[in-house]
Design a protein around this motif. Structure first.
Motif, PDB file in Angstrom:
ATOM      1  N   GLU A 146      48.893  37.575  52.870  1.00 37.66           N
ATOM      2  CA  GLU A 146      47.216  36.332  52.578  1.00 37.66           C
ATOM      3  C   GLU A 146      47.546  35.611  53.433  1.00 37.66           C
ATOM      4  O   GLU A 146      46.316  35.740  54.334  1.00 37.66           O
ATOM      5  N   ARG A 186      37.990  37.994  49.338  1.00 40.02           N
ATOM      6  CA  ARG A 186      38.168  39.227  48.819  1.00 40.02           C
ATOM      7  C   ARG A 186      39.289  38.523  48.428  1.00 40.02           C
ATOM      8  O   ARG A 186      39.973  39.270  46.893  1.00 40.02           O
ATOM      9  N   PHE A 187      40.224  37.770  48.389  1.00 44.82           N
ATOM     10  CA  PHE A 187      41.273  37.103  47.889  1.00 44.82           C
ATOM     11  C   PHE A 187      41.237  36.285  46.191  1.00 44.82           C
ATOM     12  O   PHE A 187      42.454  36.642  45.568  1.00 44.82           O
ATOM     13  N   HIS A 189      38.919  37.349  44.037  1.00 50.12           N
ATOM     14  CA  HIS A 189      38.754  38.567  43.694  1.00 50.12           C
ATOM     15  C   HIS A 189      40.171  39.490  43.244  1.00 50.12           C
ATOM     16  O   HIS A 189      40.546  39.331  42.359  1.00 50.12           O
ATOM     17  N   ARG A 190      41.059  39.059  44.428  1.00 52.11           N
ATOM     18  CA  ARG A 190      41.920  39.739  44.090  1.00 52.11           C
ATOM     19  C   ARG A 190      42.963  38.475  42.636  1.00 52.11           C
ATOM     20  O   ARG A 190      43.498  39.188  41.593  1.00 52.11           O
ATOM     21  N   GLN A 191      43.252  37.447  43.010  1.00 51.61           N
ATOM     22  CA  GLN A 191      43.930  36.493  42.363  1.00 51.61           C
ATOM     23  C   GLN A 191      42.757  36.379  41.142  1.00 51.61           C
ATOM     24  O   GLN A 191      44.007  36.467  39.675  1.00 51.61           O
ATOM     25  N   THR A 194      45.041  40.178  39.680  1.00 47.70           N
ATOM     26  CA  THR A 194      46.721  39.443  39.765  1.00 47.70           C
ATOM     27  C   THR A 194      47.377  38.390  38.357  1.00 47.70           C
ATOM     28  O   THR A 194      48.043  38.783  38.329  1.00 47.70           O
ATOM     29  N   SER A 245      33.804  38.472  37.931  1.00 48.70           N
ATOM     30  CA  SER A 245      34.366  39.950  38.516  1.00 48.70           C
ATOM     31  C   SER A 245      35.633  40.729  37.556  1.00 48.70           C
ATOM     32  O   SER A 245      35.381  42.092  37.015  1.00 48.70           O
TER      33      SER A 245
END
Length: 309
Positions: A146, A186-187, A189-191, A194, A245
């Protein structure tokens, strides 16, 4: 440890910021990318600077690493020993402790003036990016992949503003900035997925706090987003983004949902009028309660009571 004084310095331009950090004047008046390692090298050997609290009327997106000491955002302190991506909107305040050690500082900082976006849709849309209002403890932890993606976009912005300015320059810079913000969204929402333990723990705490408010005494005000966020120790923007989210609903939507469920129980289990029910729920104006009830259920409180009975 002594906290910052109340003497606040206001930074209005990129040139002001560059002078503060020991950089030459920016190549473009509205956007610049600072290499924090070069900042460290320029400041090497200088006596420590007394930094009063600073309000910068600029947008800032930055990765800071290797700082040892205290940085204040607002009145809270934060650790930047490891790299995280942070965002600041115009009008936010920061300061540093006089003993801050920058001997291993690295990273980058992209700064841009609000005027850069003045005539573009992004100028309005940028307010929708909640991460500009997150606390730095809620910062984005980037993977190596990223970070490489963001670095490519940043270098594209830098290459463009270092070129001779023409009628397309600002269009290109703003479009690349929008790509950068879309990746950051995007990152984040990934966090939330994950790094799931923290968000899910926060979700459980939020649900418990909301339930506690809903079983409070009659007339107790409906909790606001700010109240719940404060009780949980996070910013309102972070709380809403986290909830959206994980659940698809914002904080306000969760509050409304809880209020309507409590209202349904009260309408069916007591002889209170609709107005009395509204006051018992903490609404100052019964009309607002009735309007909210209709929005969420499709019928008025009176119709709900009649149909249920």
């Amino acid at each position: 440890m002594k906290k910052p004084t109340d003497n606040i310095r206001v930074i209005d331009t990129l040139a002001d910021y560059a002078r503060l950090c020991g950089h030459p004047a920016p190549a473009h008046p509205l956007v610049t990318l600072l290499d924090l390692k070069k900042t460290r090298e320029r400041m090497a050997g200088e006596p420590p600077r007394p930094f009063e609290p600073i309000v910068q009327n600029l947008y800032s997106i930055a990765v800071k690493r290797g700082l040892k000491g205290t940085i204040y955002y607002g009145r809270r302190t934060h650790d930047f020993s490891s790299g995280v991506l942070t965002f600041m909107a115009p009008g936010q305040m920061f300061s540093v402790d006089k003993n801050l050690d920058i001997s291993e500082m690295a990273g980058w900082s992209l700064l841009f003036h609000p005027d850069l976006l003045y005539s573009y849709p992004l100028g309005r849309k940028i307010a929708e990016y909640g991460f500009f209002h997150y606390d730095t403890t809620e910062a984005l932890h980037l993977s190596a992949e990223e970070e490489a993606i963001l670095d490519d976009v940043l270098r594209g912005i830098e290459r463009e503003y270092l070129r001779p300015i023409d009628s397309f320059s600002q269009d290109v810079i703003v479009s690349q900035l929008e790509v950068l913000l879309t990746y950051a969204d995007r990152f984040y929402h990934r966090q939330f997925v994950t790094r799931a333990k923290v968000p899910h723990d926060l979700l459980s705490r939020f649900e418990s706090q909301l339930r506690a408010h809903m079983v409070g005494e009659d007339g107790h005000p409906v909790p606001t987003v700010g109240v719940l966020a404060g009780e949980l120790g996070v910013t309102p923007a972070y709380l809403s983004d986290m909830l959206r989210s994980l659940t698809g609903l914002t904080t306000q939507q969760h509050i409304h949902q809880a209020v309507i469920e409590k209202a349904k129980g009260m309408l069916l289990s007591s002889s209170r009028t609709v107005a009395e029910t509204a006051y018992a729920l903490g609404f100052e104006y019964p009309q607002y309660f009735s309007r909210l009830f209709r929005q969420k259920t499709g019928i008025s409180p009176t119709e709900f009571r009649r149909q249920s009975n």
